[in-house]
Motif scaffolding. Sequence first.
Motif, PDB file in Angstrom:
ATOM      1  N   HIS A   1       7.482  14.597   5.030  1.00  9.57           N
ATOM      2  CA  HIS A   1       7.333  14.217   3.630  1.00  9.57           C
ATOM      3  C   HIS A   1       7.834  12.800   3.375  1.00  9.57           C
ATOM      4  N   GLY A   2       8.854  12.374   4.104  1.00  5.05           N
ATOM      5  CA  GLY A   2       9.331  11.007   3.943  1.00  5.05           C
ATOM      6  C   GLY A   2       8.262   9.992   4.316  1.00  5.05           C
ATOM      7  N   ALA A   3       7.578  10.237   5.421  1.00  2.25           N
ATOM      8  CA  ALA A   3       6.505   9.337   5.845  1.00  2.25           C
ATOM      9  C   ALA A   3       5.354   9.351   4.849  1.00  2.25           C
ATOM     10  N   GLN A   4       5.076  10.521   4.278  1.00  4.10           N
ATOM     11  CA  GLN A   4       4.014  10.603   3.271  1.00  4.10           C
ATOM     12  C   GLN A   4       4.376   9.813   2.023  1.00  4.10           C
ATOM     13  N   ARG A   5       5.643   9.885   1.621  1.00  8.80           N
ATOM     14  CA  ARG A   5       6.066   9.129   0.438  1.00  8.80           C
ATOM     15  C   ARG A   5       5.982   7.624   0.693  1.00  8.80           C
ATOM     16  N   MET A   6       6.295   7.211   1.914  1.00 12.35           N
ATOM     17  CA  MET A   6       6.184   5.789   2.246  1.00 12.35           C
ATOM     18  C   MET A   6       4.734   5.326   2.143  1.00 12.35           C
ATOM     19  N   ALA A   7       3.806   6.143   2.616  1.00 10.43           N
ATOM     20  CA  ALA A   7       2.383   5.787   2.530  1.00 10.43           C
ATOM     21  C   ALA A   7       1.925   5.739   1.077  1.00 10.43           C
ATOM     22  N   GLN A   8       2.400   6.683   0.269  1.00 12.69           N
ATOM     23  CA  GLN A   8       2.055   6.673  -1.148  1.00 12.69           C
ATOM     24  C   GLN A   8       2.610   5.431  -1.841  1.00 12.69           C
ATOM     25  N   GLN A   9       3.816   5.027  -1.424  1.00 14.50           N
ATOM     26  CA  GLN A   9       4.399   3.819  -2.003  1.00 14.50           C
ATOM     27  C   GLN A   9       3.558   2.596  -1.674  1.00 14.50           C
ATOM     28  N   LYS A  10       3.024   2.556  -0.463  1.00 15.05           N
ATOM     29  CA  LYS A  10       2.172   1.427  -0.092  1.00 15.05           C
ATOM     30  C   LYS A  10       0.913   1.392  -0.951  1.00 15.05           C
ATOM     31  N   LEU A  11       0.319   2.556  -1.195  1.00 17.35           N
ATOM     32  CA  LEU A  11      -0.850   2.608  -2.075  1.00 17.35           C
ATOM     33  C   LEU A  11      -0.500   2.149  -3.483  1.00 17.35           C
ATOM     34  N   THR A  12       0.682   2.547  -3.943  1.00 20.06           N
ATOM     35  CA  THR A  12       1.121   2.117  -5.276  1.00 20.06           C
ATOM     36  C   THR A  12       1.251   0.598  -5.338  1.00 20.06           C
ATOM     37  N   GLU A  13       1.808   0.019  -4.290  1.00 22.52           N
ATOM     38  CA  GLU A  13       1.964  -1.437  -4.254  1.00 22.52           C
ATOM     39  C   GLU A  13       0.602  -2.135  -4.259  1.00 22.52           C
ATOM     40  N   ILE A  14      -0.361  -1.559  -3.544  1.00 19.17           N
ATOM     41  CA  ILE A  14      -1.713  -2.134  -3.552  1.00 19.17           C
ATOM     42  C   ILE A  14      -2.276  -2.102  -4.978  1.00 19.17           C
ATOM     43  N   GLY A  15      -2.052  -0.981  -5.667  1.00 19.07           N
ATOM     44  CA  GLY A  15      -2.516  -0.870  -7.047  1.00 19.07           C
ATOM     45  C   GLY A  15      -1.847  -1.873  -7.970  1.00 19.07           C
ATOM     46  N   GLN A  16      -0.549  -2.097  -7.768  1.00 15.92           N
ATOM     47  CA  GLN A  16       0.167  -3.067  -8.597  1.00 15.92           C
ATOM     48  C   GLN A  16      -0.355  -4.480  -8.356  1.00 15.92           C
ATOM     49  N   MET A  17      -0.608  -4.802  -7.089  1.00 17.38           N
ATOM     50  CA  MET A  17      -1.142  -6.134  -6.779  1.00 17.38           C
ATOM     51  C   MET A  17      -2.528  -6.308  -7.377  1.00 17.38           C
ATOM     52  N   ALA A  18      -3.325  -5.241  -7.330  1.00 16.98           N
ATOM     53  CA  ALA A  18      -4.667  -5.311  -7.916  1.00 16.98           C
ATOM     54  C   ALA A  18      -4.582  -5.517  -9.425  1.00 16.98           C
ATOM     55  N   GLY A  19      -3.633  -4.818 -10.076  1.00 18.48           N
ATOM     56  CA  GLY A  19      -3.469  -4.980 -11.513  1.00 18.48           C
ATOM     57  C   GLY A  19      -3.069  -6.392 -11.884  1.00 18.48           C
ATOM     58  N   ALA A  20      -2.140  -6.967 -11.109  1.00 17.73           N
ATOM     59  CA  ALA A  20      -1.707  -8.339 -11.377  1.00 17.73           C
ATOM     60  C   ALA A  20      -2.854  -9.317 -11.162  1.00 17.73           C
ATOM     61  N   ALA A  21      -3.617  -9.109 -10.082  1.00 18.11           N
ATOM     62  CA  ALA A  21      -4.746 -10.002  -9.798  1.00 18.11           C
ATOM     63  C   ALA A  21      -5.841  -9.856 -10.843  1.00 18.11           C
ATOM     64  N   GLY A  22      -5.947  -8.669 -11.446  1.00 20.71           N
ATOM     65  CA  GLY A  22      -6.970  -8.434 -12.461  1.00 20.71           C
ATOM     66  C   GLY A  22      -6.594  -8.942 -13.835  1.00 20.71           C
ATOM     67  N   GLY A  23      -5.425  -9.556 -13.961  1.00 23.21           N
ATOM     68  CA  GLY A  23      -5.037 -10.149 -15.233  1.00 23.21           C
ATOM     69  C   GLY A  23      -4.215  -9.253 -16.129  1.00 23.21           C
ATOM     70  N   MET A  24      -3.763  -8.094 -15.628  1.00 22.06           N
ATOM     71  CA  MET A  24      -2.924  -7.227 -16.450  1.00 22.06           C
ATOM     72  C   MET A  24      -1.554  -7.857 -16.640  1.00 22.06           C
TER      73      MET A  24
END
Length: 299
Positions: free
Chosen positions: A176-199
Motif C-alpha cells: 500500500h505504501g508503494a501504491q500511495r507513492m504512485a498515486q502521489q506522482k499522478l497527483t503531482e502530474i495533475g497539479q503541473m497540468a493545472g498550473a500549465a493550463g492557467g489555473m
Amino acid sequence: MRQDPLGNPPGNRRRGIGGGLRWLILIGFAVYGGCYYFGNRAVDPYTGEKVLIDKTLDAEGEKALGLQAYQQIMAQERPVDPDAQVARQIRAIAQRLIAKVDVVETALATEHGQPPNHFSRTFDWEVNVLQSDQANAFCLPGGKMAVYTGLVPVARNADAMAVVMGHEIAHALLRHGAQRMAQQKLTEIGQMAGAAGGMDAQQQQMLMSAFGYGYLLPYARSHETQADEVGLMLAAAACFNPEEAVPLWERMGAASGGQAPPEFASTHPNPGTRIQNLQALMPKAMEYRQRFCETAQAR
C-alpha cells in the motif's frame, strides 16, 4: 489601428497561439499521466485487483525506504526493553503471523486465479514495542514493525492484538505504501497540468479537493478494508480467534471518543462499516483457521 486580413484586433492572434500552446501542454500532461497509469498497472495476488505501483520501485528499493523511515521513528521514540514481558509477547504474536504469510498469500491468490508472488520473502522482519499512550501499531515496507504500549489495554488479549498486527502486516504485504507513492506522482502530474493550463492557486486547490474526496480518500479506505481482510486471515491461520476482531473495533471506536471525521472525509472506514465488513468475513476467517491452524500452535 492595423488589423489582420480577417479583421481581428491586435493581440488576438497572440492570445490564440498562447491558448493553443496551453492545450498542447495539457494534452502532453494527459498523455504522460495516461502512459504512467497504464504502464505501471499490475494485478495484486491478494485481492485480484489491478493496482498502480511504479515499476521502478522494486523490493529492495521499498525495503530501503521502509528502513529509513523506521530508523527515524526509532530515533525519536522510546523502545521498551526487548526482554520485558510485553515485548516478548508481541514478538511471539508477530512470529506466528509471519509464519503464515506464504500460505495465506497462496490461498488468496488461488481464489483470484493468480499466482502468488511472495514479494515479502525478502523482508527483514523486526518488531519493537514503543512506550506511548497511542493505541496504534505499524508495519513499514520491508517488515519493520512497532506496537505502541497504548494499544495493549485496548486490545486486552493476544487474539485482538493479532488482529491489529495482522492488519498492519497486511499493509506491507499489499504494498500500500508503494501504491500511495504512485498515486502521489499522478497527483503531482495533475497539479503541473493545472498550473500549465492557467489555473490559479485557488482553482488548483478546489480541483485537488474534489480529486481527494472523489478518488484519493475512497482509495485509502479501500486499502484499510483490504488490510482488514488479509490481516484477519493471517490471524485466523496463525490460530488466533478472528471473532475478537469485532469487540476490538468496538473498543477502538470507544477509545477514539467519537472524534473521527465523517467516513467520506476520512482515510479509514468508520467503526460501524468496519465491523459490518469483518462480520461478513468471519465465516471465511473461521475456514482459514480450520485449514491452516496447526494444533501445535494453538493455545
